[in-house]
Design a protein around this motif. Structure first.
Motif, mmCIF file in Angstrom:
data_model
loop_
_atom_site.group_PDB
_atom_site.id
_atom_site.type_symbol
_atom_site.label_atom_id
_atom_site.label_comp_id
_atom_site.label_asym_id
_atom_site.label_seq_id
_atom_site.Cartn_x
_atom_site.Cartn_y
_atom_site.Cartn_z
ATOM 1 N N SER A 166 0.850 -1.047 0.713
ATOM 2 C CA SER A 166 -0.091 0.079 0.180
ATOM 3 C C SER A 166 0.369 1.225 0.043
ATOM 4 O O SER A 166 0.356 2.507 0.256
ATOM 5 N N GLY A 167 2.314 0.965 -0.104
ATOM 6 C CA GLY A 167 3.231 2.261 0.002
ATOM 7 C C GLY A 167 4.400 2.089 1.132
ATOM 8 O O GLY A 167 4.342 1.379 1.251
ATOM 9 N N TRP A 168 4.098 3.131 1.224
ATOM 10 C CA TRP A 168 5.492 3.421 2.236
ATOM 11 C C TRP A 168 5.362 4.213 3.599
ATOM 12 O O TRP A 168 4.788 4.816 3.388
ATOM 13 N N TYR A 169 5.997 3.331 4.445
ATOM 14 C CA TYR A 169 5.725 3.725 6.322
ATOM 15 C C TYR A 169 6.943 4.300 6.828
ATOM 16 O O TYR A 169 8.005 3.504 6.548
ATOM 17 N N VAL A 170 6.752 4.968 7.267
ATOM 18 C CA VAL A 170 7.554 5.134 8.794
ATOM 19 C C VAL A 170 7.462 4.962 10.904
ATOM 20 O O VAL A 170 6.143 4.949 10.460
ATOM 21 N N MET A 171 7.771 4.289 10.368
ATOM 22 C CA MET A 171 7.624 3.385 12.282
ATOM 23 C C MET A 171 8.722 4.208 12.835
ATOM 24 O O MET A 171 10.117 4.206 12.800
ATOM 25 N N LEU A 172 8.042 5.433 13.818
ATOM 26 C CA LEU A 172 9.549 6.348 14.719
ATOM 27 C C LEU A 172 8.915 5.353 16.216
ATOM 28 O O LEU A 172 7.713 5.493 16.910
ATOM 29 N N THR A 173 10.156 5.030 16.839
ATOM 30 C CA THR A 173 10.285 4.951 18.189
ATOM 31 C C THR A 173 10.241 5.997 18.889
ATOM 32 O O THR A 173 10.759 6.666 19.177
ATOM 33 N N LEU A 174 9.399 5.976 20.050
ATOM 34 C CA LEU A 174 9.127 6.798 20.779
ATOM 35 C C LEU A 174 9.488 6.902 22.482
ATOM 36 O O LEU A 174 9.421 5.595 22.638
ATOM 37 N N HIS A 175 10.515 7.789 22.877
ATOM 38 C CA HIS A 175 10.923 8.027 24.641
ATOM 39 C C HIS A 175 10.524 8.081 25.092
ATOM 40 O O HIS A 175 10.237 9.557 24.652
ATOM 41 N N PHE A 176 9.768 7.446 26.331
ATOM 42 C CA PHE A 176 9.685 8.517 27.763
ATOM 43 C C PHE A 176 9.939 8.396 28.478
ATOM 44 O O PHE A 176 10.045 6.905 29.461
ATOM 45 N N ASP A 177 10.540 9.577 29.138
ATOM 46 C CA ASP A 177 11.018 9.588 30.074
ATOM 47 C C ASP A 177 10.634 9.982 31.740
ATOM 48 O O ASP A 177 10.557 10.971 32.097
ATOM 49 N N PHE A 178 9.720 8.840 32.515
ATOM 50 C CA PHE A 178 9.248 10.024 33.490
ATOM 51 C C PHE A 178 9.853 10.553 34.304
ATOM 52 O O PHE A 178 9.368 11.994 34.967
ATOM 53 N N ALA A 179 11.271 10.810 34.918
ATOM 54 C CA ALA A 179 11.795 11.689 35.194
ATOM 55 C C ALA A 179 12.362 12.923 35.263
ATOM 56 O O ALA A 179 11.707 13.589 36.176
ATOM 57 N N GLN A 180 11.942 12.972 33.777
ATOM 58 C CA GLN A 180 11.745 14.717 33.361
ATOM 59 C C GLN A 180 10.513 15.283 34.021
ATOM 60 O O GLN A 180 10.459 16.391 33.515
ATOM 61 N N TRP A 181 9.708 14.147 33.815
ATOM 62 C CA TRP A 181 8.489 14.786 34.018
ATOM 63 C C TRP A 181 8.086 15.212 35.780
ATOM 64 O O TRP A 181 6.727 15.331 36.449
ATOM 65 N N ASP A 182 8.937 15.019 36.865
ATOM 66 C CA ASP A 182 9.010 14.756 38.399
ATOM 67 C C ASP A 182 7.565 14.854 38.429
ATOM 68 O O ASP A 182 6.121 15.177 38.914
ATOM 69 N N LEU A 183 7.537 13.349 38.331
ATOM 70 C CA LEU A 183 6.188 12.629 38.176
ATOM 71 C C LEU A 183 5.680 11.715 40.047
ATOM 72 O O LEU A 183 6.863 11.071 40.474
ATOM 73 N N ASP A 184 5.065 11.886 40.370
ATOM 74 C CA ASP A 184 4.577 11.722 42.213
ATOM 75 C C ASP A 184 3.402 10.524 41.791
ATOM 76 O O ASP A 184 2.589 10.461 42.003
ATOM 77 N N VAL A 185 4.261 9.261 41.631
ATOM 78 C CA VAL A 185 3.763 7.384 42.007
ATOM 79 C C VAL A 185 3.502 7.143 43.001
ATOM 80 O O VAL A 185 4.177 6.745 43.880
ATOM 81 N N PRO A 186 2.489 7.131 43.440
ATOM 82 C CA PRO A 186 1.609 6.222 45.101
ATOM 83 C C PRO A 186 2.016 5.142 45.132
ATOM 84 O O PRO A 186 1.806 4.242 44.352
#
Length: 211
Positions: A174-194
Motif C-alpha cells: 500500500s506504499g511507504w511507511y515510517v515507524m517512529l520509536t518514541l521514548h518517554f522518560d518519567f524522570a523529566q516529568w517529576d511525577l509522584d507515583v503513589p
C-alpha cells in the motif's frame, strides 16, 4: 521509562522513492554478503578432519576468527570507503542490517530457529535509522539523514515530551511507511507515583476452568 511506536504513511517524491529502493537493495546485498561469510566459516568447520574433501569442501584457515557483528562492522566501514554504491547509504543504516543478521543467529542458537537464509531481490522490506538529528519532525515531514525531509500523513499528534529515538522506513503493497520509536522518560516529568501499603486481610481465590 518506556517506548512506543507510532506509524505514519509517507508521501515521498519520485526521487525519494528511488533512493528508498536503492537503499533496500544495498542493504540486501550487505546482508547476503555477511551471511555468506558466516556460512562459509561454519561449513569449513562442520566436516570431520579425516573426511573433508580438498576439492569440494570450504577451506578456510584454522586461525580465521568467527565472523561476528563487530568484525563485520569494521570490515564494512573499510569497504564502504571504496564502494560508490555503499557510499550512497548512511553508514548507521548498513550497520543496523548487520545487527539484524546477528539477531537472526542469536535466534538460531538460543531460540531453536533455523539457519538464516539469503534474501532474494525484493524481499528486503525495511531499513532503520538508529538515531535522528535535532527536531526530526518539521511540519508534517520527517527529516531522515542523507535523504532530507520526507512528507508523511500525521494521522495523530506526537505526545509532548516524547523523544524520537529511531525511525524504520517500511515498504508495503500500500506504499511507504515510517515507524517512529518514541521514548518517554518519567524522570523529566517529576511525577509522584503513589505506592499504597497493603492493608486489611488477605483473601485467597481458586480460579477454575468455568468459574
Amino acid at each position: 521509562m518506556f517506548n512506543l511506536t507510532y506509524e505514519f504513511k509517507l508521501k515521498p517524491t519520485k526521487n525519494q522513492v528511488a533512493i528508498f529502493e536503492d537503499w533496500l537493495e544495498q542493504n540486501r546485498r550487505v546482508y547476503n554478503y555477511a551471511l555468506g561469510e558466516r556460512k562459509d566459516w561454519f561449513k569449513s568447520r562442520s566436516c570431520q578432519i579425516n573426511a573433508c574433501s580438498l576439492r569440494s569442501e570450504y577451506i578456510i584457515s584454522a586461525d580465521t576468527p568467527r565472523p561476528t557483528y563487530n568484525r563485520q562492522a569494521v570490515a564494512l566501514t573499510a569497504y564502504r570507503k571504496t564502494s560508490s554504491n555503499l557510499k550512497r547509504v548512511h553508514s548507521q543504516v548498513l550497520q543496523q542490517t548487520l545487527k539484524r543478521l546477528e539477531k537472526a543467529f542469536v535466534s538460531m542458537w538460543e531460540g531453536g530457529h533455523g539457519f538464516p537464509r539469503f534474501k532474494k531481490v525484493g524481499t528486503m522490506r525495511s531499513f532503520v535509522f538508529p538515531q535522528l538529528g535535532v527536531e526530526p519532525i518539521q511540519e508534517n515531514a520527517v527529516k531522515l539523514p542523507m535523504i532530507g525531509l520526507v512528507k508523511f500523513n500525521q494521522s495523530r499528534p506526537i505526545p509532548e515530551g516524547a523523544i524520537i529515538k529511531q525511525a524504520r522506513v517500511v515498504k508495503r503493497a500500500s506504499g511507504w511507511y515510517v515507524m517512529l520509536t518514541l521514548h518517554f522518560d518519567f524522570a523529566q516529568w517529576d511525577l509522584d507515583v503513589p505506592q499504597p501499603m497493603p492493608h486489611g486481610e488477605a483473601i485467597g481465590i481458586d480460579v477454575g476452568i468455568s468459574h
